[in-house]
Design an enzyme around this catalytic site. Structure first.
Site, PDB file in Angstrom:
ATOM      1  N   THR A 169      11.485   4.425   5.660  1.00  0.00           N
ATOM      2  CA  THR A 169      10.361   4.788   6.532  1.00  0.00           C
ATOM      3  C   THR A 169       9.659   3.520   7.024  1.00  0.00           C
ATOM      4  O   THR A 169       8.542   3.591   7.533  1.00  0.00           O
ATOM      5  CB  THR A 169       9.326   5.665   5.787  1.00  0.00           C
ATOM      6  OG1 THR A 169       8.896   4.967   4.619  1.00  0.00           O
ATOM      7  CG2 THR A 169       9.883   7.024   5.407  1.00  0.00           C
ATOM      8  N   SER A 170      10.316   2.348   6.842  1.00  0.00           N
ATOM      9  CA  SER A 170       9.626   1.088   7.191  1.00  0.00           C
ATOM     10  C   SER A 170       9.978   0.598   8.588  1.00  0.00           C
ATOM     11  O   SER A 170       9.208   0.806   9.526  1.00  0.00           O
ATOM     12  CB  SER A 170       9.911   0.025   6.144  1.00  0.00           C
ATOM     13  OG  SER A 170       9.002   0.173   5.082  1.00  0.00           O
ATOM     14  N   ARG A 171      11.109  -0.057   8.720  1.00  0.00           N
ATOM     15  CA  ARG A 171      11.559  -0.511  10.035  1.00  0.00           C
ATOM     16  C   ARG A 171      13.083  -0.397  10.074  1.00  0.00           C
ATOM     17  O   ARG A 171      13.767  -0.713   9.090  1.00  0.00           O
ATOM     18  CB  ARG A 171      11.144  -1.964  10.310  1.00  0.00           C
ATOM     19  CG  ARG A 171       9.670  -2.143  10.658  1.00  0.00           C
ATOM     20  CD  ARG A 171       9.280  -1.491  11.981  1.00  0.00           C
ATOM     21  NE  ARG A 171       7.860  -1.621  12.295  1.00  0.00           N
ATOM     22  CZ  ARG A 171       6.931  -0.706  12.028  1.00  0.00           C
ATOM     23  NH1 ARG A 171       7.258   0.430  11.433  1.00  0.00           N
ATOM     24  NH2 ARG A 171       5.674  -0.902  12.375  1.00  0.00           N
ATOM     25  N   GLU A 226      15.501   2.269  17.988  1.00  0.00           N
ATOM     26  CA  GLU A 226      14.676   3.453  18.288  1.00  0.00           C
ATOM     27  C   GLU A 226      13.857   3.307  19.563  1.00  0.00           C
ATOM     28  O   GLU A 226      13.418   4.309  20.134  1.00  0.00           O
ATOM     29  CB  GLU A 226      13.754   3.770  17.107  1.00  0.00           C
ATOM     30  CG  GLU A 226      12.630   2.747  16.901  1.00  0.00           C
ATOM     31  CD  GLU A 226      11.701   3.123  15.749  1.00  0.00           C
ATOM     32  OE1 GLU A 226      12.193   3.405  14.649  1.00  0.00           O
ATOM     33  OE2 GLU A 226      10.475   3.120  15.964  1.00  0.00           O
ATOM     34  N   LYS A 255       0.828  -1.210   0.000  1.00  0.00           N
ATOM     35  CA  LYS A 255       0.000   0.000   0.000  1.00  0.00           C
ATOM     36  C   LYS A 255       0.866   1.266   0.000  1.00  0.00           C
ATOM     37  O   LYS A 255       0.632   2.193  -0.764  1.00  0.00           O
ATOM     38  CB  LYS A 255      -0.932  -0.022   1.209  1.00  0.00           C
ATOM     39  CG  LYS A 255      -1.980  -1.136   1.100  1.00  0.00           C
ATOM     40  CD  LYS A 255      -2.827  -1.268   2.329  1.00  0.00           C
ATOM     41  CE  LYS A 255      -2.157  -1.982   3.486  1.00  0.00           C
ATOM     42  NZ  LYS A 255      -1.832  -3.392   3.245  1.00  0.00           N
ATOM     43  N   ILE A 256       1.882   1.293   0.879  1.00  0.00           N
ATOM     44  CA  ILE A 256       2.703   2.508   0.984  1.00  0.00           C
ATOM     45  C   ILE A 256       3.629   2.641  -0.225  1.00  0.00           C
ATOM     46  O   ILE A 256       3.747   3.717  -0.822  1.00  0.00           O
ATOM     47  CB  ILE A 256       3.502   2.502   2.310  1.00  0.00           C
ATOM     48  CG1 ILE A 256       2.536   2.567   3.494  1.00  0.00           C
ATOM     49  CG2 ILE A 256       4.483   3.668   2.354  1.00  0.00           C
ATOM     50  CD1 ILE A 256       3.170   2.326   4.857  1.00  0.00           C
ATOM     51  N   CYS A 300       9.059  -2.421   2.564  1.00  0.00           N
ATOM     52  CA  CYS A 300       8.666  -3.802   2.876  1.00  0.00           C
ATOM     53  C   CYS A 300       8.627  -3.961   4.393  1.00  0.00           C
ATOM     54  O   CYS A 300       9.224  -3.157   5.117  1.00  0.00           O
ATOM     55  CB  CYS A 300       9.654  -4.786   2.257  1.00  0.00           C
ATOM     56  SG  CYS A 300      11.321  -4.573   2.878  1.00  0.00           S
ATOM     57  N   PRO A 301       7.959  -4.990   4.900  1.00  0.00           N
ATOM     58  CA  PRO A 301       7.974  -5.203   6.354  1.00  0.00           C
ATOM     59  C   PRO A 301       9.311  -5.778   6.805  1.00  0.00           C
ATOM     60  O   PRO A 301      10.091  -6.265   5.973  1.00  0.00           O
ATOM     61  CB  PRO A 301       6.856  -6.230   6.569  1.00  0.00           C
ATOM     62  CG  PRO A 301       6.690  -6.914   5.261  1.00  0.00           C
ATOM     63  CD  PRO A 301       7.142  -5.980   4.188  1.00  0.00           C
ATOM     64  N   ASP A 340      13.237   7.502   8.951  1.00  0.00           N
ATOM     65  CA  ASP A 340      12.171   7.780   9.933  1.00  0.00           C
ATOM     66  C   ASP A 340      12.162   6.697  11.000  1.00  0.00           C
ATOM     67  O   ASP A 340      11.390   6.779  11.960  1.00  0.00           O
ATOM     68  CB  ASP A 340      10.807   7.832   9.222  1.00  0.00           C
ATOM     69  CG  ASP A 340       9.687   8.261  10.165  1.00  0.00           C
ATOM     70  OD1 ASP A 340       9.843   9.321  10.814  1.00  0.00           O
ATOM     71  OD2 ASP A 340       8.689   7.529  10.292  1.00  0.00           O
ATOM     72  N   ASP A 355       9.350  -6.650  -5.503  1.00  0.00           N
ATOM     73  CA  ASP A 355       8.387  -7.167  -4.528  1.00  0.00           C
ATOM     74  C   ASP A 355       8.189  -8.643  -4.827  1.00  0.00           C
ATOM     75  O   ASP A 355       8.348  -9.077  -5.981  1.00  0.00           O
ATOM     76  CB  ASP A 355       7.040  -6.413  -4.631  1.00  0.00           C
ATOM     77  CG  ASP A 355       6.159  -6.638  -3.406  1.00  0.00           C
ATOM     78  OD1 ASP A 355       5.772  -7.797  -3.144  1.00  0.00           O
ATOM     79  OD2 ASP A 355       5.864  -5.668  -2.692  1.00  0.00           O
TER      80      ASP A 355
HETATM   81  P1  NAI Z   1       1.936  -3.869   2.851  1.00  0.00           P
HETATM   82  O1  NAI Z   1       1.765  -5.179   3.537  1.00  0.00           O
HETATM   83  O2  NAI Z   1       0.784  -3.277   2.101  1.00  0.00           O
HETATM   84  O3  NAI Z   1       3.163  -3.987   1.798  1.00  0.00           O
HETATM   85  C1  NAI Z   1       4.367  -4.620   2.077  1.00  0.00           C
HETATM   86  C2  NAI Z   1       4.911  -5.137   0.753  1.00  0.00           C
HETATM   87  O4  NAI Z   1       6.196  -5.703   1.008  1.00  0.00           O
HETATM   88  C3  NAI Z   1       4.036  -6.255   0.137  1.00  0.00           C
HETATM   89  O5  NAI Z   1       3.733  -5.933  -1.203  1.00  0.00           O
HETATM   90  C4  NAI Z   1       4.899  -7.486   0.265  1.00  0.00           C
HETATM   91  O6  NAI Z   1       4.712  -8.410  -0.812  1.00  0.00           O
HETATM   92  C5  NAI Z   1       6.299  -6.892   0.236  1.00  0.00           C
HETATM   93  N1  NAI Z   1       7.296  -7.783   0.814  1.00  0.00           N
HETATM   94  C6  NAI Z   1       7.217  -8.522   1.940  1.00  0.00           C
HETATM   95  N2  NAI Z   1       8.346  -9.233   2.134  1.00  0.00           N
HETATM   96  C7  NAI Z   1       9.145  -8.934   1.086  1.00  0.00           C
HETATM   97  C8  NAI Z   1      10.451  -9.366   0.695  1.00  0.00           C
HETATM   98  N3  NAI Z   1      11.135 -10.255   1.416  1.00  0.00           N
HETATM   99  N4  NAI Z   1      10.957  -8.882  -0.443  1.00  0.00           N
HETATM  100  C9  NAI Z   1      10.261  -7.984  -1.198  1.00  0.00           C
HETATM  101  N5  NAI Z   1       9.037  -7.529  -0.879  1.00  0.00           N
HETATM  102  C10 NAI Z   1       8.490  -8.014   0.241  1.00  0.00           C
HETATM  103  O7  NAI Z   1       2.489  -2.880   3.936  1.00  0.00           O
HETATM  104  P2  NAI Z   1       2.449  -1.289   3.932  1.00  0.00           P
HETATM  105  O8  NAI Z   1       1.193  -0.823   4.560  1.00  0.00           O
HETATM  106  O9  NAI Z   1       2.804  -0.787   2.587  1.00  0.00           O
HETATM  107  O10 NAI Z   1       3.628  -0.959   4.980  1.00  0.00           O
HETATM  108  C11 NAI Z   1       4.977  -1.264   4.694  1.00  0.00           C
HETATM  109  C12 NAI Z   1       5.793  -1.090   5.954  1.00  0.00           C
HETATM  110  O11 NAI Z   1       5.825   0.282   6.328  1.00  0.00           O
HETATM  111  C13 NAI Z   1       5.209  -1.795   7.200  1.00  0.00           C
HETATM  112  O12 NAI Z   1       5.611  -3.147   7.248  1.00  0.00           O
HETATM  113  C14 NAI Z   1       5.801  -1.004   8.326  1.00  0.00           C
HETATM  114  O13 NAI Z   1       7.009  -1.613   8.721  1.00  0.00           O
HETATM  115  C15 NAI Z   1       6.105   0.358   7.709  1.00  0.00           C
HETATM  116  N6  NAI Z   1       5.299   1.432   8.305  1.00  0.00           N
HETATM  117  C16 NAI Z   1       5.957   2.516   8.815  1.00  0.00           C
HETATM  118  C17 NAI Z   1       5.252   3.566   9.363  1.00  0.00           C
HETATM  119  C18 NAI Z   1       5.934   4.789   9.897  1.00  0.00           C
HETATM  120  O14 NAI Z   1       5.294   5.620  10.541  1.00  0.00           O
HETATM  121  N7  NAI Z   1       7.211   4.991   9.647  1.00  0.00           N
HETATM  122  C19 NAI Z   1       3.789   3.510   9.447  1.00  0.00           C
HETATM  123  C20 NAI Z   1       3.196   2.361   8.809  1.00  0.00           C
HETATM  124  C21 NAI Z   1       3.936   1.355   8.283  1.00  0.00           C
END
Ligand code: NAI
Length: 338
Positions: free
Chosen positions: A236-238, A267, A158-159, A209-210, A262, A178
């Protein structure tokens, strides 16, 4: 008689209270706000509660989950998307239900990633301070046109998808990686490739990615060696997607041109608190803050009013569903269901 379930709301900040209280006028759950972070030692504060509400830096390891279960807690409500901080194996064994907020505003995070790109490129952080000192020199402030740049996007959920669209608007060429390519993005001109090509060709690489065992230290010494000279890295992920020590070496050698973070692996001891009266004990973090071409924000990418409202609504809705024994599509468990 309906027994209302009390919720121990850990790591509560004033902004959490205002957004949750506003949304809770509709739900009428009993929320007990606690400033303490959740861990094994503070779990006792959830005594008398059937559910806990936790955030990204609360600890939900096996010991904490066992302590909560012994107190009678049955539900863990994550008011965040990521769940890498939860021992799902233990939760499954203990019969604890874990629900999250899978989507609240992908735009909030994607726009923050774009803000980091723009600020780093045009050196807004440096210009801001110079102008306040009546220093109008442009030396060292030269940027580059985003139009025509190659942007790599690791993770197009999504992001990542929202970020692709923003960067397409700037006229960038988008490469992506992805496990599950998004057809709509391909149709819009995004080109999926392998991890190495993403590193080799990207002027800007943004991680979306997560954090999983597969993505831990995705950006390490080896990956940095493969990257395009002067690459801009955005995370901005982890935090643990990047080996911060390798990042520092890459910055010192000039291999990495810019870094926007971020999130940071350690952290949990820093972010969301005012530590301005204390000595910073994390030497790696301290070193990162000394580079002129690094911008760090304290896990604020999610932090828009729209996102906070959506987080509160989904979290309280998850609770209502679980309390009523209704299906909840936001439950998280191990793929095996364990
Ligand atoms: P999402 O689940 O919609 O997308 C994650 C994408 O990563 C998926 O398309 C998945 O197929 C892909 N993925 C998973 N494992 C992978 C790998 N080994 N290699 C390649 N691609 C892989 O998640 P969303 O909502 O887009 O969020 C992404 C990340 O952003 C979250 O996991 C979270 O860690 C982080 N996040 C950070 C925030 C912040 O305030 N800084 C707030 C919200 C989320």
């Amino acid at each position: 008689m309906v027994m209302l379930m009390k919720v121990a709301f850990f790591s509560a900040k004033p902004y959490d209270r205002s957004s949750f209280d506003a949304v809770n006028r509709t739900f009428q759950h009993e929320l007990i706000y606690l400033e303490a972070h959740l861990d094994e030692t503070t779990a006792v504060l959830a005594r008398g509660c059937g559910a806990v509400c936790a955030f990204v830096n609360d600890s939900l390891d096996r010991d904490t989950l066992c302590a909560l279960r012994e107190l009678g807690v049955r539900m863990i409500l994550l008011r965040c998307a990521g769940y890498n901080h939860v021992d799902l194996q233990a939760a499954g064994e203990l019969g604890l239900l874990v629900a999250r907020v899978p989507e609240y505003s992908p735009f909030a995070v994607a726009e923050h990633a774009a803000a980091l790109v723009l600020a780093l490129n045009r050196k807004i952080h440096r210009a801001y301070h110079r102008v306040r000192e009546s220093n109008f020199s442009l030396d060292g402030l030269m940027g580059f046109d985003l139009n025509g740049c190659t942007v790599g996007v690791f993770g197009t959920g999504k992001i990542g998808t929202a970020f692709c669209r923003i960067m397409q608007g700037f006229g960038c060429r988008i490469l992506a990686y992805d496990l599950y390519p998004n057809k709509a993005l391909i149709d819009s001109g995004v080109h999926y490739t392998d991890k190495d090509t993403l590193l080799i060709q990207s002027d800007i690489l943004s991680l979306h990615c997560p954090l999983t065992p597969e993505t831990h230290y995705l950006i390490d010494e080896e990956a940095i060696a493969k990257a395009k000279d002067g690459i801009m890295l955005i995370n901005t992920s982890r935090g643990a997607l990047i080996d911060a020590r390798a990042l520092i070496q890459g910055l010192k050698s000039g291999k990495i041109g810019y870094v926007g973070l971020d999130v940071y692996e350690e952290e949990g001891d820093l972010f969301f608190e005012d530590l301005s009266n204390q000595v910073l004990k994390d030497d790696v973090f301290a070193r990162l803050t000394t580079f002129p071409n690094v911008i760090i924000t304290g896990h604020q990418a999610f932090f828009t009013g729209d996102a906070m409202q959506a987080i509160a609504a989904t979290t309280l809705n998850n609770l209502s569903h679980l309390e009523a024994g209704k299906p909840c599509s936001n439950l998280v468990s191990l793929p095996s269901g364990g």
